[in-house]
Each structure stands twice: as C-alpha cells, then as structure tokens.
Design a protein around this motif. Structure first.
Motif, PDB file in Angstrom:
ATOM      1  N   VAL A  14      23.684 -26.466  -3.329  1.00  0.00           N
ATOM      2  CA  VAL A  14      23.748 -26.921  -5.264  1.00  0.00           C
ATOM      3  C   VAL A  14      24.572 -26.827  -5.615  1.00  0.00           C
ATOM      4  O   VAL A  14      25.784 -28.203  -6.626  1.00  0.00           O
ATOM      5  N   PHE A  15      25.356 -25.972  -6.434  1.00  0.00           N
ATOM      6  CA  PHE A  15      26.165 -25.321  -6.811  1.00  0.00           C
ATOM      7  C   PHE A  15      28.025 -26.385  -5.866  1.00  0.00           C
ATOM      8  O   PHE A  15      28.968 -26.890  -6.302  1.00  0.00           O
ATOM      9  N   ALA A  16      27.632 -26.230  -4.909  1.00  0.00           N
ATOM     10  CA  ALA A  16      29.216 -26.842  -4.402  1.00  0.00           C
ATOM     11  C   ALA A  16      28.950 -28.451  -4.388  1.00  0.00           C
ATOM     12  O   ALA A  16      29.308 -29.038  -4.627  1.00  0.00           O
ATOM     13  N   ASN A  17      27.330 -29.319  -4.236  1.00  0.00           N
ATOM     14  CA  ASN A  17      27.694 -30.265  -4.101  1.00  0.00           C
ATOM     15  C   ASN A  17      27.221 -30.198  -6.031  1.00  0.00           C
ATOM     16  O   ASN A  17      28.470 -31.805  -5.831  1.00  0.00           O
ATOM     17  N   LEU A  52      26.742 -29.848 -16.134  1.00  0.00           N
ATOM     18  CA  LEU A  52      26.475 -28.636 -15.344  1.00  0.00           C
ATOM     19  C   LEU A  52      27.684 -28.498 -14.048  1.00  0.00           C
ATOM     20  O   LEU A  52      28.334 -28.028 -14.093  1.00  0.00           O
ATOM     21  N   ALA A  53      27.925 -30.340 -13.870  1.00  0.00           N
ATOM     22  CA  ALA A  53      29.224 -29.643 -12.705  1.00  0.00           C
ATOM     23  C   ALA A  53      31.054 -29.865 -13.822  1.00  0.00           C
ATOM     24  O   ALA A  53      31.343 -29.168 -13.497  1.00  0.00           O
ATOM     25  N   ASP A  54      30.999 -29.990 -14.954  1.00  0.00           N
ATOM     26  CA  ASP A  54      31.541 -29.656 -15.621  1.00  0.00           C
ATOM     27  C   ASP A  54      31.844 -27.853 -15.886  1.00  0.00           C
ATOM     28  O   ASP A  54      32.879 -27.496 -16.185  1.00  0.00           O
ATOM     29  N   TYR A  55      30.634 -27.869 -16.289  1.00  0.00           N
ATOM     30  CA  TYR A  55      30.104 -25.906 -16.867  1.00  0.00           C
ATOM     31  C   TYR A  55      30.718 -25.294 -15.844  1.00  0.00           C
ATOM     32  O   TYR A  55      31.408 -24.122 -15.635  1.00  0.00           O
ATOM     33  N   LEU A  56      30.419 -25.741 -14.328  1.00  0.00           N
ATOM     34  CA  LEU A  56      30.458 -25.272 -13.474  1.00  0.00           C
ATOM     35  C   LEU A  56      32.021 -25.103 -13.059  1.00  0.00           C
ATOM     36  O   LEU A  56      32.577 -23.775 -12.277  1.00  0.00           O
TER      37      LEU A  56
END
Length: 157
Positions: A14-17, A52-56
């Motif tokens: 999920v993190f990588a995606n 969420l992607a922007d946050y990570l």
C-alpha cells in the motif's frame, strides 16, 4: 490473530503504491491498511488516496518506517474488529474513536442491545514485556495478541 510477513508485505504494498501514485486498493486487507493510515493522524481522517500519497511523499525513510510500525498496530485492531464482526455471534467489536484510548483498543458489545460486554487491548508484538506492563496498569482489561505470543502466555488470548 497472527501478525506475520503477509501483514508487513500488505503495508509495504500500500505504501509503495501510494508513493508511486498508483491509486489502487486490490484487497480487503489493503483497504484496512488505508483505513489504518487514515486513523493514524487526525488530519488524514477523510483523506483521499491522492491526499494519502501526498502525505507519504513528505516523509523521509525513518518516518515511513515509524509510520509503518504504527500502521501495523492499527491494522491489527481493524482486522480483529473485522473478524469479530464477521462471526455473527451476537457480539460486535468497535474501535474507540481515538487510537490513544487509555487501557483498551476495542469495545466488545452485545449486537442487539449495544451494551458493553468487555474491553480488550490488542498487542501486535512479540514482546511479553509490553503485555506485562499493560497488566500492571490495567489488570482488569484483557489482552489479545498475536498467536505467537498468546501461545506462550496463559493469560493472553
């Protein structure tokens, strides 16, 4: 419940995606990781996958590793509640609104009346020390842990 490499792989996937702007959630377990990520930070409560992607992408490697560890614990809570709720045995499981609720993570309720039956603290750990520390502060709140640690301690489910 067993926390194993599959859980770590699901979180990493999920993190990588998200880090690679691939906004797909393929499995129920991946959706639980996304929910855990949202629960990990009040500012993410209603975040889209893009948010969420922007946050990570603002986090460095150490921060991502720390977040993944935190997500593992929240995922464990969500998975446990999901499993209890799918049993259809008259008991429902509900997470407390805040992740830092003192002593317990999950409320077990009578499904028909909503009456609180029990509270449990979940521990996604291989350390019996964390569990002993819990019982020092909250002797009346049961602990549910990974199968590896539960098998080695009599008072842990």
């Amino acid at each position: 419940m067993k926390t194993n490499n599959t859980t770590r792989i699901t979180i990493a996937t999920v993190f990588a995606n998200l880090l690679n702007k691939y906004f797909v959630v393929n499995t129920h377990d991946e959706s639980l990781v996304v929910e855990a990520l949202r629960r990990s930070n009040n500012a993410l409560d209603y975040a889209s996958l893009t948010d969420l992607a922007d946050y990570l992408n603002t986090l460095d490697q150490n921060q991502l590793e720390g977040l993944a560890h935190n997500i593992k614990g929240i995922y464990h809570e969500l998975k446990y509640a999901d499993n209890i709720n799918n049993l259809n045995n008259g008991i429902s499981a509900e997470l407390y609104e805040h992740n830092n609720h003192a002593g317990a993570d999950i409320m077990l309720k009578d499904s028909s009346t909503g009456e609180l039956i029990n509270e449990v603290q979940l521990k996604a750990t291989d350390s019996s020390g964390y569990i002993a520390q819990h019982y020092t502060h909250y002797p009346d709140i049961d602990v549910v842990a990974t199968s590896e640690i539960a098998e080695s301690l009599d008072h842990v489910q």
